[in-house]
Design a protein around this motif. Structure first.
Motif, PDB file in Angstrom:
ATOM      1  N   UNK A  79       0.807  -1.212   0.000  1.00 39.08           N
ATOM      2  CA  UNK A  79       0.000   0.000   0.000  1.00 39.08           C
ATOM      3  C   UNK A  79       0.842   1.264   0.000  1.00 39.08           C
ATOM      4  N   UNK A  80       1.797   1.339   0.943  1.00 36.64           N
ATOM      5  CA  UNK A  80       2.673   2.512   1.027  1.00 36.64           C
ATOM      6  C   UNK A  80       4.109   2.043   1.209  1.00 36.64           C
ATOM      7  N   UNK A  81       5.002   2.483   0.333  1.00 39.48           N
ATOM      8  CA  UNK A  81       6.400   2.063   0.360  1.00 39.48           C
ATOM      9  C   UNK A  81       7.318   3.260   0.526  1.00 39.48           C
ATOM     10  N   UNK A  82       8.270   3.153   1.451  1.00 42.71           N
ATOM     11  CA  UNK A  82       9.303   4.175   1.619  1.00 42.71           C
ATOM     12  C   UNK A  82      10.660   3.494   1.509  1.00 42.71           C
ATOM     13  N   UNK A  83      11.489   3.946   0.567  1.00 42.54           N
ATOM     14  CA  UNK A  83      12.818   3.370   0.360  1.00 42.54           C
ATOM     15  C   UNK A  83      13.862   4.416   0.702  1.00 42.54           C
ATOM     16  N   UNK A  84      14.720   4.084   1.658  1.00 44.29           N
ATOM     17  CA  UNK A  84      15.721   5.024   2.162  1.00 44.29           C
ATOM     18  C   UNK A  84      17.091   4.348   2.188  1.00 44.29           C
ATOM     19  N   UNK A  85      17.388   3.582   1.139  1.00 44.55           N
ATOM     20  CA  UNK A  85      18.655   2.844   1.119  1.00 44.55           C
ATOM     21  C   UNK A  85      19.041   2.507  -0.316  1.00 44.55           C
ATOM     22  N   UNK A  86      20.092   1.672  -0.457  1.00 45.27           N
ATOM     23  CA  UNK A  86      20.560   1.252  -1.770  1.00 45.27           C
ATOM     24  C   UNK A  86      19.955  -0.086  -2.173  1.00 45.27           C
ATOM     25  N   UNK A  87      19.597  -0.185  -3.449  1.00 44.84           N
ATOM     26  CA  UNK A  87      19.139  -1.432  -4.045  1.00 44.84           C
ATOM     27  C   UNK A  87      20.181  -1.837  -5.079  1.00 44.84           C
ATOM     28  N   UNK A  88      20.730  -3.049  -4.935  1.00 36.84           N
ATOM     29  CA  UNK A  88      21.836  -3.461  -5.784  1.00 36.84           C
ATOM     30  C   UNK A  88      21.478  -3.736  -7.228  1.00 36.84           C
ATOM     31  N   UNK A  89      20.225  -4.025  -7.512  1.00 34.70           N
ATOM     32  CA  UNK A  89      19.811  -4.331  -8.882  1.00 34.70           C
ATOM     33  C   UNK A  89      18.469  -3.663  -9.160  1.00 34.70           C
ATOM     34  N   UNK A  90      17.563  -4.364  -9.826  1.00 33.66           N
ATOM     35  CA  UNK A  90      16.297  -3.754 -10.257  1.00 33.66           C
ATOM     36  C   UNK A  90      15.286  -3.643  -9.118  1.00 33.66           C
ATOM     37  N   UNK A  91      14.425  -2.632  -9.226  1.00 31.47           N
ATOM     38  CA  UNK A  91      13.333  -2.431  -8.279  1.00 31.47           C
ATOM     39  C   UNK A  91      12.021  -2.432  -9.046  1.00 31.47           C
ATOM     40  N   UNK A  92      11.125  -3.367  -8.662  1.00 34.12           N
ATOM     41  CA  UNK A  92       9.780  -3.438  -9.223  1.00 34.12           C
ATOM     42  C   UNK A  92       8.805  -3.162  -8.085  1.00 34.12           C
TER      43      UNK A  92
END
Length: 362
Positions: A79-92
């Motif tokens: 429902x609600x996403x907060x990303x506050x870091x590194x993602x090494x590859x793809x983000x879906x």
């Protein structure tokens, strides 16, 4: 070896010790405060990832916070996403609201289907966004495809490769955000916006099918983990109460909206009415998933199958896909949806009523 958690009831799960293998958890609140050496699959109401994941992250639920490094792909239906870091590859990511803070770095591609989208971080790969309110205030290194009802380009936005977009109000000013490249308005992209509607979802786009299957699996996982006993109990004796279940379910589908309207007309009933509205909408959106679980449990009960938690979960996913295909058939689909939802919620309602009668007798 894979670490499984089959939660029988609602509750909080804290992962505070390093997990050496792939880890699966389902619960009301899940907090990850330790390193996950393999993949992590989590589903629940509130999900918090504070430590590193050295594999993929797959998540579904109400709210998700990613504060730790994820080495590989991230697939989200929340429902609600907060990303506050590194993602090494793809983000879906598929959901209602998605926020990437200024600390977010996506080393692969970002593919996002959501209502409100706010991107303040850095995307090293390609960007593909479809949403309603879209704010881009970060850096995109590769090409961008943006489709939104309302697109806002922030002062810190930087596009290093070509941008193609569609905005409901027509062309927009990218100001100084284009770095030796250009932005092109594409009128045809407006047609793709309809792919997010409930009536066409899953038929017009392969990528949306992938999101649908992922989100359905994770939501089934949540529902199964939290309410497996309810599904198991609801199918007992259902074969003798099909019409009764349909009748009670039809009362639910028609009666609840009327009660909501009445509650909203009374000042003291507004909070209850709003709460009931949210629950009712949830029951409509995920009704076919609940029905799929009920069907699988009925087959298990009728055929006396020795299916375990994960067997039922995956069979319910297959059943949900079949139901979804049936319900998108014009005209016939609407009728089938009403029948399926009525029997499903009618059976569950009858079980609740029976349980309460048993408590009164005791």
């Amino acid at each position: 070896m894979v670490s499984f958690s089959q939660t029988e009831k609602e509750g909080d799960i804290l992962i505070d010790k390093t997990q050496q293998d792939d880890t699966y958890r389902a619960g009301e609140t899940i907090k990850v405060n330790a390193v996950i050496q393999g993949d992590l699959v989590i589903a629940g109401g509130k999900l918090i990832v504070n430590d590193s994941i050295n594999g993929d992250l797959t998540a579904a639920g109400g709210e998700l916070f990613i504060n730790g490094y994820v080495a590989d792909d991230v697939r989200i239906a929340v429902g609600r996403t907060t990303i506050d870091s590194e993602i090494g590859d793809d983000l879906y990511v598929f959901g209602g609201e998605v926020i990437l803070t200024e600390n977010a770095i996506i080393h692969g591609n970002l593919t996002c289907f959501a209502g409100n989208i706010e991107m303040n971080g850095i995307v090293i790969g390609k960007l593909e966004i479809k949403g309603d309110d879209v704010l881009i205030n970060g850096t995109i290194k590769e090409t961008s495809k943006i489709i939104g009802e309302d697109i806002i380009i922030g002062a810190n936005a930087k596009f290093h490769k070509e941008v193609v977009y569609w905005n409901s109000d027509g062309e927009i000013d990218f100001s100084n955000s284009l770095i030796n490249t250009k932005a092109q308005f594409n009128e045809d992209f407006g047609k793709e916006k309809s792919e997010l509607s409930l009536t066409t979802f899953g038929t017009a786009s392969f990528s949306l099918w992938i999101f649908y299957i992922l989100s359905s699996f994770l939501m089934i996982l949540v529902l199964h983990a939290l309410f497996r006993n309810a599904f198991s109990n609801a199918v007992e004796g259902i074969e003798n109460n099909w019409l009764k279940s349909f009748g009670f379910g039809l009362i639910y589908l028609l009666g609840i909206p009327l009660l909501i309207i009445l509650a909203l007309l009374i000042i003291i009933g507004i909070p209850l009415g709003l709460f009931a509205t949210v629950i009712f909408i949830f029951s409509l959106l995920f009704g076919h998933l609940i029905a799929a679980l009920l069907v699988v449990y009925y087959i298990k009960y009728k055929k006396d199958r020795n299916w375990g938690f994960w067997s039922i979960t995956f069979l319910a996913l297959v059943c949900a896909i079949v139901l979804r295909l049936l319900t998108i058939i014009p005209f016939v689909g609407i009728f089938l949806s009403v029948v399926i939802l009525s029997i499903t919620y009618g059976a569950l309602t009858l079980k609740v009523i029976h349980s309460k009668k048993q408590l009164v007798k005791n």
